[in-house]
Design a protein around this motif. Structure first.
Motif, PDB file in Angstrom:
ATOM      1  N   UNK A 145     -14.145  16.861  -0.849  1.00 52.49           N
ATOM      2  CA  UNK A 145     -13.458  15.871  -1.690  1.00 52.49           C
ATOM      3  C   UNK A 145     -13.666  14.499  -1.056  1.00 52.49           C
ATOM      4  N   UNK A 146     -13.945  13.487  -1.886  1.00 51.74           N
ATOM      5  CA  UNK A 146     -14.311  12.175  -1.339  1.00 51.74           C
ATOM      6  C   UNK A 146     -13.696  11.061  -2.165  1.00 51.74           C
ATOM      7  N   UNK A 147     -13.594   9.896  -1.510  1.00 54.25           N
ATOM      8  CA  UNK A 147     -13.144   8.677  -2.181  1.00 54.25           C
ATOM      9  C   UNK A 147     -13.755   7.494  -1.437  1.00 54.25           C
ATOM     10  N   UNK A 148     -14.236   6.481  -2.161  1.00 57.55           N
ATOM     11  CA  UNK A 148     -14.868   5.334  -1.518  1.00 57.55           C
ATOM     12  C   UNK A 148     -13.817   4.452  -0.858  1.00 57.55           C
ATOM     13  N   UNK A 149     -14.203   3.853   0.280  1.00 57.56           N
ATOM     14  CA  UNK A 149     -13.279   2.978   1.006  1.00 57.56           C
ATOM     15  C   UNK A 149     -12.913   1.758   0.152  1.00 57.56           C
ATOM     16  N   UNK A 150     -13.846   1.303  -0.678  1.00 62.39           N
ATOM     17  CA  UNK A 150     -13.557   0.139  -1.525  1.00 62.39           C
ATOM     18  C   UNK A 150     -12.420   0.441  -2.492  1.00 62.39           C
ATOM     19  N   UNK A 151     -12.417   1.676  -3.061  1.00 61.09           N
ATOM     20  CA  UNK A 151     -11.321   2.046  -3.956  1.00 61.09           C
ATOM     21  C   UNK A 151     -10.012   2.144  -3.212  1.00 61.09           C
ATOM     22  N   UNK A 152     -10.072   2.592  -1.944  1.00 66.32           N
ATOM     23  CA  UNK A 152      -8.845   2.752  -1.154  1.00 66.32           C
ATOM     24  C   UNK A 152      -8.203   1.400  -0.878  1.00 66.32           C
ATOM     25  N   UNK A 153      -9.040   0.425  -0.475  1.00 67.69           N
ATOM     26  CA  UNK A 153      -8.479  -0.875  -0.073  1.00 67.69           C
ATOM     27  C   UNK A 153      -8.310  -1.831  -1.254  1.00 67.69           C
ATOM     28  N   UNK A 154      -8.751  -1.389  -2.462  1.00 69.17           N
ATOM     29  CA  UNK A 154      -8.659  -2.287  -3.616  1.00 69.17           C
ATOM     30  C   UNK A 154      -7.221  -2.666  -3.920  1.00 69.17           C
ATOM     31  N   UNK A 155      -6.322  -1.658  -3.848  1.00 69.90           N
ATOM     32  CA  UNK A 155      -4.914  -1.949  -4.140  1.00 69.90           C
ATOM     33  C   UNK A 155      -4.330  -2.904  -3.121  1.00 69.90           C
ATOM     34  N   UNK A 156      -4.675  -2.687  -1.815  1.00 70.00           N
ATOM     35  CA  UNK A 156      -4.167  -3.585  -0.778  1.00 70.00           C
ATOM     36  C   UNK A 156      -4.705  -5.000  -0.986  1.00 70.00           C
ATOM     37  N   UNK A 157      -6.002  -5.093  -1.342  1.00 70.80           N
ATOM     38  CA  UNK A 157      -6.574  -6.418  -1.577  1.00 70.80           C
ATOM     39  C   UNK A 157      -5.933  -7.094  -2.780  1.00 70.80           C
ATOM     40  N   UNK A 158      -5.628  -6.302  -3.816  1.00 68.69           N
ATOM     41  CA  UNK A 158      -4.973  -6.866  -4.998  1.00 68.69           C
ATOM     42  C   UNK A 158      -3.603  -7.429  -4.651  1.00 68.69           C
ATOM     43  N   UNK A 210       6.072  10.260   5.448  1.00 70.83           N
ATOM     44  CA  UNK A 210       5.238   9.089   5.754  1.00 70.83           C
ATOM     45  C   UNK A 210       6.049   7.807   5.687  1.00 70.83           C
ATOM     46  N   UNK A 211       6.902   7.698   4.636  1.00 69.62           N
ATOM     47  CA  UNK A 211       7.728   6.489   4.497  1.00 69.62           C
ATOM     48  C   UNK A 211       8.662   6.328   5.692  1.00 69.62           C
ATOM     49  N   UNK A 212       9.281   7.447   6.107  1.00 65.64           N
ATOM     50  CA  UNK A 212      10.185   7.362   7.263  1.00 65.64           C
ATOM     51  C   UNK A 212       9.443   6.937   8.523  1.00 65.64           C
ATOM     52  N   UNK A 213       8.196   7.441   8.693  1.00 64.40           N
ATOM     53  CA  UNK A 213       7.410   7.034   9.870  1.00 64.40           C
ATOM     54  C   UNK A 213       7.127   5.547   9.856  1.00 64.40           C
ATOM     55  N   UNK A 214       6.803   4.995   8.663  1.00 64.30           N
ATOM     56  CA  UNK A 214       6.568   3.544   8.566  1.00 64.30           C
ATOM     57  C   UNK A 214       7.810   2.747   8.941  1.00 64.30           C
ATOM     58  N   UNK A 274      -1.913  -7.515   4.093  1.00 59.44           N
ATOM     59  CA  UNK A 274      -3.204  -6.865   3.876  1.00 59.44           C
ATOM     60  C   UNK A 274      -3.467  -5.786   4.917  1.00 59.44           C
ATOM     61  N   UNK A 275      -3.143  -6.087   6.198  1.00 64.53           N
ATOM     62  CA  UNK A 275      -3.397  -5.126   7.273  1.00 64.53           C
ATOM     63  C   UNK A 275      -2.559  -3.865   7.104  1.00 64.53           C
ATOM     64  N   UNK A 276      -1.236  -4.052   6.875  1.00 58.79           N
ATOM     65  CA  UNK A 276      -0.358  -2.889   6.754  1.00 58.79           C
ATOM     66  C   UNK A 276      -0.678  -2.092   5.488  1.00 58.79           C
ATOM     67  N   UNK A 277      -0.945  -2.787   4.364  1.00 63.17           N
ATOM     68  CA  UNK A 277      -1.248  -2.087   3.114  1.00 63.17           C
ATOM     69  C   UNK A 277      -2.551  -1.307   3.226  1.00 63.17           C
ATOM     70  N   UNK A 278      -3.560  -1.933   3.853  1.00 63.67           N
ATOM     71  CA  UNK A 278      -4.847  -1.253   4.009  1.00 63.67           C
ATOM     72  C   UNK A 278      -4.721  -0.022   4.892  1.00 63.67           C
ATOM     73  N   UNK A 279      -4.010  -0.164   6.012  1.00 65.08           N
ATOM     74  CA  UNK A 279      -3.832   0.973   6.922  1.00 65.08           C
ATOM     75  C   UNK A 279      -3.097   2.110   6.240  1.00 65.08           C
ATOM     76  N   UNK A 280      -2.029   1.777   5.515  1.00 66.17           N
ATOM     77  CA  UNK A 280      -1.259   2.813   4.819  1.00 66.17           C
ATOM     78  C   UNK A 280      -2.099   3.467   3.725  1.00 66.17           C
ATOM     79  N   UNK A 306      -0.123 -17.761   5.439  1.00 62.28           N
ATOM     80  CA  UNK A 306      -1.274 -17.109   6.058  1.00 62.28           C
ATOM     81  C   UNK A 306      -0.847 -15.871   6.843  1.00 62.28           C
ATOM     82  N   UNK A 307       0.222 -16.003   7.607  1.00 59.82           N
ATOM     83  CA  UNK A 307       0.717 -14.864   8.389  1.00 59.82           C
ATOM     84  C   UNK A 307       1.144 -13.730   7.460  1.00 59.82           C
ATOM     85  N   UNK A 308       1.834 -14.059   6.365  1.00 60.30           N
ATOM     86  CA  UNK A 308       2.298 -13.034   5.422  1.00 60.30           C
ATOM     87  C   UNK A 308       1.117 -12.306   4.776  1.00 60.30           C
ATOM     88  N   UNK A 309       0.072 -13.061   4.402  1.00 60.30           N
ATOM     89  CA  UNK A 309      -1.102 -12.432   3.772  1.00 60.30           C
ATOM     90  C   UNK A 309      -1.795 -11.485   4.747  1.00 60.30           C
TER      91      UNK A 309
END
Length: 661
Positions: free
Chosen positions: A266-279, A549-553, A34-40, A27-30
């Protein structure tokens, strides 16, 4: 009842514990993943659409600027000025210039020349001449400033158009002689948007939709207006916000084109952004569920291995409580503690069964002997009454002696207890010392981790600085090459126009301008080469930004490690303080117990002195009674008590033996 028995079972608790050990980390890992992937993903999406908006704006600006440069060159041509002033009556040369401009752009858009009244005087497509005096692009350009119009539907061609208008000015009098304008097809912008972005659109100064990446807008379509959108009301040239106009969150970046006043979005839906993190989180959940199932199966196996021997021992004890001797035939070959427990339980049953058998056999004999012994004791007791007075003094002295001995025994017990407490306190001190040592080692390790994490963070910050520097260099190179492209484009336009003009004037003699045409082609090649170099530099810019960005993470992760190390250090120090306090308490307890030992020893010494005096008095009294009476009295008393007790024990033993089958 059955539910309570199930929940209180050791087997149930063991299975539940192993499942919790598997589920909690999952549970902690999920959650963390999800939080870090979504934020990134959100931050990356914001940067991507911001770059897309700026890149599309630069491409649109290039389109408008190319047309504006060509029209400006045409408007400043001596032929154009002479024709509008009426000095040149033959329009063929001027019209040929218009056609040449369209050929240079490789499009069929119309170039139109109008006089100061707004009446068309010449068209590149030989179309009908009409008045454009009411058009906003004419009204703005006739004032002496180039102008890009809003999108409109032409009443002649029934198509959507954008007009770029440039005033024609007399270089001598500085008066505006007329306006030259060129139509621009919004579908060209649609193709650019569709190529460069998944979802992007362009709105004009009136907030009307000009073009969209996903749809091609027809002249008959209803015009969408976005006048209430933040990019039209904020007054900012560039920005970012989250739009909910579609009924769901959409990330939107916008930037305004300075030349036309248009806004590029230029636009992108939030659902498309978080889809990869959710996957990613779903994959972890699936793997976790499989692991939980495996842990459940392993838990059942382990629980049975541990609880089945315990259940067999429980059955053995239950049978023993009912007076039955039942041995366990299972698990006797196991070499672990459970096998030892089973074998030891069987050994106990064997020994108990043997003892009970022997007791049953001898209990009858003991009962008969005890009755005979009781009768003999009673007969002897009757003969001892005559000597009772003689031994009275001895009894009194013996009583006093017994009391003193009892006090000595009690004090000896106090001494023993005190010594035990002293020993326990010493053990406590030893354990506390070990814990203090372990806490110190933990603190040292935590501080070392903090030091390593700090060094790693320094390296990451240096890396980020290098990446940002590389990005700035790439941007500088882009600016230099863009300036080069602008210069080449201007020269190309001027050479093209001059070649056309001179060719028109010279006729056959204009073939000598082939050298000029060759120079134009070289400049075009240089433009293409510079454009490719810009593309490569832009790729470098994106790669360097990604690395930054990677170095900042990685810096964020290192900061987390430092926080964890500091927390461990604080816990270790607090534990050392608590252990030191307990050590002080133990030392105080040892001191008190030592005092008790000293006091008890003094009491024992005094009691032993009194016991010695009483013993001397008993010895004097014993001399008057005679050795024979003393022996007889002791024998009778002991025999009578033993006979009575033995009889009671024999009767009780017979009753208890009836319990065992």
């Amino acid at each position: 009842m059955k539910l309570s028995k199930f929940t209180n079972s050791v087997k149930t608790k063991l299975i539940a514990l192993m499942l919790l050990i598997a589920i909690i980390p999952l549970t902690v890992a999920v959650v963390i993943s999800y939080t870090s992937s979504t934020s990134s993903a959100k931050e990356t999406a914001k940067e991507t659409i911001e770059w897309q908006a700026k890149f599309i704006e630069s491409e649109v600006d290039k389109m408008f600027n190319n047309s504006l440069t060509a029209l400006t060159s045409f408007a400043s041509s001596p032929l154009t000025i002479s024709y509008l002033k009426g000095e040149l009556t033959d329009s063929s040369a001027v019209k040929q210039q218009m056609i040449s401009i369209n050929e240079a752009f490789d499009d069929d858009n119309t170039i139109v020349m109008s006089d100061t009244t707004g009446m068309m005087v010449l068209r590149s497509d030989s179309g009908t001449l009409k008045s454009i005096a009411e058009r906003d692009y004419f009204q703005n350009a006739i004032k002496g400033t180039p102008y890009v119009s809003n999108v409109f539907v032409s009443s002649v061609t029934n198509t959507r158009n954008i007009c770029i208008a440039v005033p024609v000015t007399d270089p001598e009098t500085k008066q505006v002689l007329g306006v030259v304008h060129k139509t621009f097809d919004p579908n060209d912008i649609h193709e650019l948007l569709a190529t460069e972005a998944d979802e992007a659109f362009l709105v004009d100064k009136n907030a009307d939709m000009v073009a969209h990446s996903q749809i091609e807008i027809a002249a008959t379509d209803e015009t969408q207006n976005f006048s209430s959108s933040p990019y039209m009301t904020s007054g900012e040239n560039t920005g970012f916000y989250i739009s909910t106009a579609m009924g769901y969150p959409v990330y939107l970046c916008y930037t305004k084109n300075e030349l036309s006043g248009y806004t590029i979005c230029a636009a992108v839906s939030e659902a498309d952004v978080v889809e990869a993190a959710a996957s990613s989180a779903n994959r972890i959940i699936i793997v976790g569920v499989i692991m939980v199932i495996l842990v459940l199966m392993l838990s059942l196996y382990v629980a049975n291995k541990y609880t089945n021997p315990i259940l067999e021992v429980n059955k053995l004890l239950s049978a023993l409580a009912n007076g039955e001797f039942r041995k366990i035939n299972k698990y006797t070959n196991r070499s672990d503690e459970f096998g030892q427990m089973i074998n030891n339980s069987n050994s106990v049953i064997d020994k108990l069964q043997s003892i009970v058998t022997h007791i049953k056999e001898s209990s009858g004999t003991v009962n008969a002997s005890s009755e005979e012994l009781s009768e003999t004791a009673n007969q002897i007791a009757s003969t001892t009454e005559s000597v009772a007075e003689a031994v009275q003094d001895i009894v009194t002295g013996a009583t006093e002696q017994a009391k003193e001995v009892q006090r000595s025994v009690e004090n000896a017990g106090v001494i023993t207890e005190a010594i035990g407490n002293v020993q326990g306190s010493a053990n406590g001190l030893n354990n506390l010392a070990d814990r203090m040592r372990n806490a110190s080692e933990s603190s040292s390790a935590s501080l070392q981790n903090f030091h390593v994490s700090s060094e790693s963070m320094t390296d990451k910050i240096v890396d980020i600085a290098d990446k940002i520097s590389a990005t700035q260099n790439a941007v500088a190179e882009i600016n230099a090459r863009v300036e080069g492209i602008s210069g080449i484009a201007a020269q190309t336009n001027l050479l093209s126009l001059n070649a056309s003009i001179e060719a028109a004037r010279a006729g056959d003699a204009g073939k000598g301008f082939a050298v000029v045409a060759e120079e134009i082609r070289k400049l075009a090649d240089d433009s293409e080469k510079l454009a490719k170099e810009i593309h490569e530099v832009m790729g470098t810019l994106l790669d360097e930004s990604t690395s930054a960005v990677k170095a900042a993470n990685e810096i964020i992760e290192e900061n987390k490690s430092q926080q964890a190390a500091l927390a461990e250090t604080i816990d270790a120090v607090n534990g050392m303080i608590s252990d030191i306090e307990k050590t002080v308490d133990s030392v105080a307890q040892i001191s008190g117990e030592t005092d008790t030992c000293v006091s008890s020893n003094e009491s024992v010494s005094n009691a032993m002195a009194s016991l010695s005096a009483i013993s001397e008095e008993n010895a004097a009294a014993t001399e008057t009674t005679g050795a024979s009476v003393e022996e007889l009295s002791a024998t009778v008393s002991t025999l009578a008590e033993s006979a009575s007790s033995l009889k009671d024990i024999a009767e009780q033993l017979n009753k208890e033996m009836q319990f065992f089958k």
